[in-house]
Design a protein around this motif. Structure first.
Motif: not given
Length: 312
Positions: A111-112, A128-129, A185-186, A192-194
């Motif tokens: 995220a950073l 992708s992530i 992985w899930e 990351m979106l949070i």
């Protein structure tokens, strides 16, 4: 010389609006209930009712002689002394202590990196992530289970191609780490979106002030970004803790590939499922579920208080 005196005019207070009649107040009250009523009904049906029924079941026991009998808190006493339950709880606790920090650190780093504006093709990396989160847990576990196979999967192909003998990811000592890899992985993309969403709402004036003061990128991250997204970090941590204690899909699906490593009491949820559907111990299964729910609630609440405390 005379002075004319102005007449003193008393100021009138604004008239108070008339108090609403009891009938009008009643209509307003029912109007509010009309808005929250559908949610309250669904909440009671899908949340409160199952909890209430589970509490009811936990107070009884199905015995060979006498049938279903009220036993009070005996089931809870049995659960507190159940070695299988505590072993499964210790297993998911170890899983939580290792997997959750690794997953959240990876998600925070990504995220950073996306928020820094220096990553080329960030839209591609962001999608992708996040994409693995869109894959159902059952499909993801089957896919990774196939890759873990030493006789038919990717690990086996590498062993044959290179003439090596890699450790079996589904062995007793490595299967928990293999499950942790699947879960990471899930859910890296979800967390990351949070974090990325929280970073995007930080005022740019803070960055401008830091630039004027000559702060470097590392200083901006530690002094501005991380404190600003502390709430998002706490939320992601709580969600991850709850998810770890609810671990079920991955061990259940992998059990067919590793029957000696994954038992029916491998996690608390798997143990509860086995008690109910394999052992037909519905009352004791409800008791274990309630005890596990209380433990999860207490730990999540402590983490929330600790994380949101000022100066923490």
């Amino acid at each position: 010389m005379t002075t004319l005196q102005q007449p003193v005019v008393a100021k009138r207070r604004p008239a108070r609006p008339p108090a609403p009649s009891p009938a009008k107040r009643s209509r307003r009250s029912w109007t509010g209930w009309g808005f929250i009523g559908p949610f309250a009904a669904v909440f009671a049906l899908v949340f409160l009712a199952p909890i209430g029924y589970s509490l009811y079941l936990s107070l009884f026991r199905d015995q060979l002689i006498g049938g279903t009998t009220f036993v009070g808190l005996d089931n809870y006493q049995q659960a507190l002394g159940d070695d299988q339950f505590w072993a499964s709880l210790g297993r998911v606790s170890a899983f939580l202590a290792v997997q959750v920090p690794i997953m959240l650190l990876i998600a925070l780093f990504v995220a950073l990196a996306l928020d820094s504006g220096r990553l080329y093709g960030k839209d591609f990396f962001r999608i992708s992530i996040f994409l693995p989160y869109a894959v159902p847990a059952v499909v993801a576990t089957l896919m990774w289970g196939f890759m873990y196979g030493t006789q038919f999967g990717l690990v086996g192909d590498i062993n044959d191609a290179l003439g090596v003998s890699l450790p079996d990811p589904l062995s007793t000592g490595l299967v928990l780490a293999s499950i942790g890899n699947i879960v990471t992985w899930e859910f890296v993309g979800y967390n990351m979106l949070i974090f990325y969403s929280a970073l995007r709402v930080i005022p740019h004036s803070l960055y401008e002030a830091a630039e004027i003061d000559g702060a470097g990128q590392f200083r901006v991250v530690t002094a501005i970004k991380l404190p600003a997204i502390r709430g998002a970090l706490v939320i992601a941590t709580i969600f991850s803790i709850i998810g770890s204690f609810q671990l079920f899909n991955e061990p259940v699906i992998l059990r067919d590939l590793a029957p000696n490593a994954i038992t029916t009491d491998y996690t608390p949820n798997f143990y509860t499922y086995s008690l109910s559907f394999d052992g037909q111990q519905h009352n004791y299964s409800a008791t274990v579920a309630i005890v596990m729910g209380l433990i999860t609630m207490v730990i999540a609440y402590v983490v929330q208080l600790r994380g949101m405390r000022k100066g923490a």
